[in-house]
Write a protein that holds these residues in place. Sequence first.
Motif, PDB file in Angstrom:
ATOM      1  N   GLY A 188       0.823  -1.206   0.000  1.00 56.23           N
ATOM      2  CA  GLY A 188       0.000   0.000   0.000  1.00 56.23           C
ATOM      3  C   GLY A 188       0.854   1.251   0.000  1.00 56.23           C
ATOM      4  N   GLY A 189       0.196   2.385  -0.043  1.00 49.47           N
ATOM      5  CA  GLY A 189       0.900   3.658  -0.094  1.00 49.47           C
ATOM      6  C   GLY A 189       1.818   3.854   1.104  1.00 49.47           C
ATOM      7  N   THR A 190       1.337   3.433   2.254  1.00 48.24           N
ATOM      8  CA  THR A 190       2.129   3.604   3.468  1.00 48.24           C
ATOM      9  C   THR A 190       3.455   2.855   3.363  1.00 48.24           C
ATOM     10  OG1 THR A 190       0.116   3.872   4.763  1.00 48.24           O
ATOM     11  CG2 THR A 190       2.115   3.268   5.968  1.00 48.24           C
ATOM     12  N   ILE A 238       5.802   4.551   0.841  1.00 43.61           N
ATOM     13  CA  ILE A 238       6.428   5.763   1.374  1.00 43.61           C
ATOM     14  C   ILE A 238       7.478   5.401   2.422  1.00 43.61           C
ATOM     15  CG2 ILE A 238       5.953   7.823   2.778  1.00 43.61           C
ATOM     16  CD1 ILE A 238       3.270   8.022   1.148  1.00 43.61           C
ATOM     17  N   HIS A 241       0.698  13.328   3.202  1.00 46.64           N
ATOM     18  CA  HIS A 241      -0.079  12.277   3.867  1.00 46.64           C
ATOM     19  C   HIS A 241       0.651  11.817   5.134  1.00 46.64           C
ATOM     20  CE1 HIS A 241      -2.042   8.397   4.532  1.00 46.64           C
ATOM     21  NE2 HIS A 241      -3.004   8.818   3.732  1.00 46.64           N
ATOM     22  N   TYR A 269      -3.609  14.728  -0.587  1.00 46.18           N
ATOM     23  CA  TYR A 269      -4.903  14.109  -0.283  1.00 46.18           C
ATOM     24  C   TYR A 269      -5.938  15.128   0.216  1.00 46.18           C
ATOM     25  CZ  TYR A 269      -8.426  10.928   1.502  1.00 46.18           C
ATOM     26  OH  TYR A 269      -9.619  10.290   1.737  1.00 46.18           O
ATOM     27  N   ASP A 329       4.874  11.878  -3.730  1.00 45.47           N
ATOM     28  CA  ASP A 329       3.777  10.990  -3.343  1.00 45.47           C
ATOM     29  C   ASP A 329       2.640  11.155  -4.350  1.00 45.47           C
ATOM     30  OD1 ASP A 329       1.651   9.658  -2.310  1.00 45.47           O
ATOM     31  OD2 ASP A 329       1.644  10.676  -0.354  1.00 45.47           O
ATOM     32  N   CYS A 340       0.483   8.592  -4.689  1.00 38.94           N
ATOM     33  CA  CYS A 340      -0.311   7.421  -4.298  1.00 38.94           C
ATOM     34  C   CYS A 340      -1.725   7.519  -4.855  1.00 38.94           C
ATOM     35  CB  CYS A 340      -0.368   7.314  -2.775  1.00 38.94           C
ATOM     36  SG  CYS A 340       1.124   6.606  -2.064  1.00 38.94           S
ATOM     37  N   ILE A 341      -2.312   8.708  -4.729  1.00 37.00           N
ATOM     38  CA  ILE A 341      -3.704   8.859  -5.168  1.00 37.00           C
ATOM     39  C   ILE A 341      -3.791   9.365  -6.612  1.00 37.00           C
ATOM     40  CG2 ILE A 341      -4.069  11.228  -4.313  1.00 37.00           C
ATOM     41  CD1 ILE A 341      -6.747   9.130  -3.283  1.00 37.00           C
ATOM     42  N   ASP A 356      -0.334   4.063  -5.927  1.00 38.09           N
ATOM     43  CA  ASP A 356      -1.160   2.957  -5.429  1.00 38.09           C
ATOM     44  C   ASP A 356      -2.042   2.357  -6.515  1.00 38.09           C
ATOM     45  OD1 ASP A 356      -0.073   3.596  -3.010  1.00 38.09           O
ATOM     46  OD2 ASP A 356      -1.923   4.380  -2.111  1.00 38.09           O
ATOM     47  N   HIS A 403      -4.163   0.096  -5.706  1.00 41.05           N
ATOM     48  CA  HIS A 403      -5.445  -0.189  -5.048  1.00 41.05           C
ATOM     49  C   HIS A 403      -6.293   1.053  -4.795  1.00 41.05           C
ATOM     50  CE1 HIS A 403      -3.441  -0.256  -0.720  1.00 41.05           C
ATOM     51  NE2 HIS A 403      -3.566   0.971  -1.170  1.00 41.05           N
ATOM     52  N   LYS A 404      -5.871   2.183  -5.370  1.00 40.99           N
ATOM     53  CA  LYS A 404      -6.773   3.350  -5.334  1.00 40.99           C
ATOM     54  C   LYS A 404      -7.355   3.497  -6.735  1.00 40.99           C
ATOM     55  CE  LYS A 404      -5.007   5.350  -1.187  1.00 40.99           C
ATOM     56  NZ  LYS A 404      -3.817   6.097  -0.758  1.00 40.99           N
ATOM     57  N   GLY A 453      -8.056   9.128   4.929  1.00 34.75           N
ATOM     58  CA  GLY A 453      -6.860   9.362   4.118  1.00 34.75           C
ATOM     59  C   GLY A 453      -6.575   8.326   3.053  1.00 34.75           C
ATOM     60  N   ALA A 454      -7.565   7.580   2.644  1.00 35.86           N
ATOM     61  CA  ALA A 454      -7.313   6.574   1.616  1.00 35.86           C
ATOM     62  C   ALA A 454      -8.474   6.493   0.640  1.00 35.86           C
ATOM     63  CB  ALA A 454      -7.103   5.203   2.234  1.00 35.86           C
TER      64      ALA A 454
HETATM   65  C1  LIG Z   1      -3.834   6.762   0.372  1.00 38.13           C
HETATM   66  C2  LIG Z   1      -2.649   7.629   0.380  1.00 38.13           C
HETATM   67  C3  LIG Z   1      -1.475   7.238   1.051  1.00 38.13           C
HETATM   68  C4  LIG Z   1      -1.411   5.999   1.928  1.00 38.13           C
HETATM   69  O1  LIG Z   1      -1.737   4.847   1.221  1.00 38.13           O
HETATM   70  P1  LIG Z   1      -2.313   3.533   1.937  1.00 38.13           P
HETATM   71  O2  LIG Z   1      -2.552   2.638   0.782  1.00 38.13           O
HETATM   72  O3  LIG Z   1      -3.569   3.938   2.648  1.00 38.13           O
HETATM   73  O4  LIG Z   1      -1.293   3.017   2.856  1.00 38.13           O
HETATM   74  C5  LIG Z   1      -0.388   8.055   0.946  1.00 38.13           C
HETATM   75  N1  LIG Z   1      -0.434   9.208   0.238  1.00 38.13           N
HETATM   76  C6  LIG Z   1      -1.550   9.629  -0.400  1.00 38.13           C
HETATM   77  C7  LIG Z   1      -1.539  10.904  -1.171  1.00 38.13           C
HETATM   78  C8  LIG Z   1      -2.697   8.847  -0.345  1.00 38.13           C
HETATM   79  O5  LIG Z   1      -3.814   9.253  -0.950  1.00 38.13           O
END
Ligand SMILES: *Cc1c(COP(=O)(O)O)cnc(C)c1O
Length: 510
Positions: free
Chosen positions: A99-101, A104, A134, A182, A207, A209-210, A241, A243-244, A509-510
């Motif tokens: 995952g994003g966490t 990072i 995040h 986010y 980052d 992630c999203i 990510d 999974h987003k 936050g996800a």
């Molecule tokens: C969701 C998110 C994360 C964390 O990702 P997880 O999959 O919830 O661990 C980090 N940064 C941003 C910008 C996010 O949207």
Amino acid sequence: MTQVSLPPLGRDGDELLAEMKALRDRDADWYGGKVWSLVYHPGDELAAFIKEAHGLFFSHNGLNPTTFPSLRRFETEVVGMVSEMLRGDEDTAGTMTSGGTESILLAVKASKFYMQAQRPDITQPEVVSPISAHPALDKACHYLGLKLIHTPVREDYRADLDAMREAIGPNTVLVTASAPSYPHGVIDPIEAIGALAQEKGLCFHVDTCIGGFMLPFLRELGHDIPPFGLEVPGVTSISCDAHKYGYAAKGASTVLYRNRELRRHQFFVYTEWTGGIYASPSLAGTRPGGSIAAAWAMLNRMGWEGYKDFARRCLATTHQLIAGIEAIDGLFIIGQPDMTIFAFGSDRDDIFGIGDELSQRGWALDRQQTPPSLHLTVMVHHEQVAGQFLEDLRWAVNQTRRVSPGNLGRKLGVSFTKSLMRNLPDPWVKRLTGLAKKMGGDDVMPKRQAAMYGMMGELPDRGDLHEMVLDMMDRLQEPVDAQPANGGASASTGPPADELPNDVSPASGA
Ligand SMILES: *Cc1c(COP(=O)(O)O)cnc(C)c1O
């Protein structure tokens, strides 16, 4: 821990599944589009496909790619596809994570070790990042023992370059930025920060992630998206990510580096173990094969055109929502969101009160602070509910305006307040009740989430809030029928403990 026993004899499978379904039915209605975060649903047909792909590799373990060459192929190809999307080149190297966490965390780890290999004089490494980053970054620094220096954002909620420059010191190893952030969905000035990182000889993590599975496709659709990926000089790592907005099964993200040397600092190798030579690329030991396989399946099933179509639809829904919200007197959008996540506030009404009213109709939105706002992540399955949401929002605003002390009482503790109250040990309840009184209400208990947030602001310092949330987490990690060890009154004031509302946590936050 209160007693929960392993049943002496195994229970009937059908009965268990029925019980689980009944529990699931009481969760937030994400399937009906009521939840504006957490669940990315690509539609029934695609979801069934992903489940099948996941099931095929349900038992596989990604820890050892030599045993499972299939997973090795999936992982490297997912990383390769993401690298193309984020404009990497032949030097780019990456890993799939949970995952994003984790992505990072690994980027911070690799950056720290990479920098310290070159600058052994740095013993107390620091990271500089805008406050909009995040909290996964705060968590990474907390876990790894790095000092994180937060810098303010500008009026447009984007990173303040000058503030970052000023915060960089002799111990800085890494700067970070988001594409987009986010909370407000805005892209930081990535190119300028990249130049700064290069000038100072620092690592720079973006980052995305999203945004990683949205921005490249919006750009393809002709929208003006500034460079944010590996094509930007100075960017050393990036997280994205699947999974987003990749709509893959949960447990699928990627972290990419400018080159293999950086990635080597992410790996862990231990050669002296009595069990043999141990090599692990990421944080997890055992890695679920299903998530890796399902991500590969989804990316291939969607392709550029599939994701472009999703991006177009999400953006259209976002524009519909933004126009509808701006048309409501008193409400405004925070900043100028660059894609399909945004927040709105009110200069007339209590925005958390509005959030509470929306909860009454089943909507689940993140509550955000500084400035107080409600957050939406717009996904394809929100297409059908956007109109209904706007209608309910207009109703919620009117409700909030009509709220009298009497009808506050009627709705006693419907959402966050109640769950927080019942999940806090007694001393906190007493204290918060006291604060509520002090705030002028003659009611004995704080009634609603709005009041709760008001009170949180009244807490003497943020350390209290920190402790309060820790206590609440303690409770949430106990079996739901547990009585508090101290026999606290809070457990008797609410609904059955398993009726926790979906917005029990202030931010997802996800
Ligand atoms: C969701 C998110 C994360 C964390 O990702 P997880 O999959 O919830 O661990 C980090 N940064 C941003 C910008 C996010 O949207």
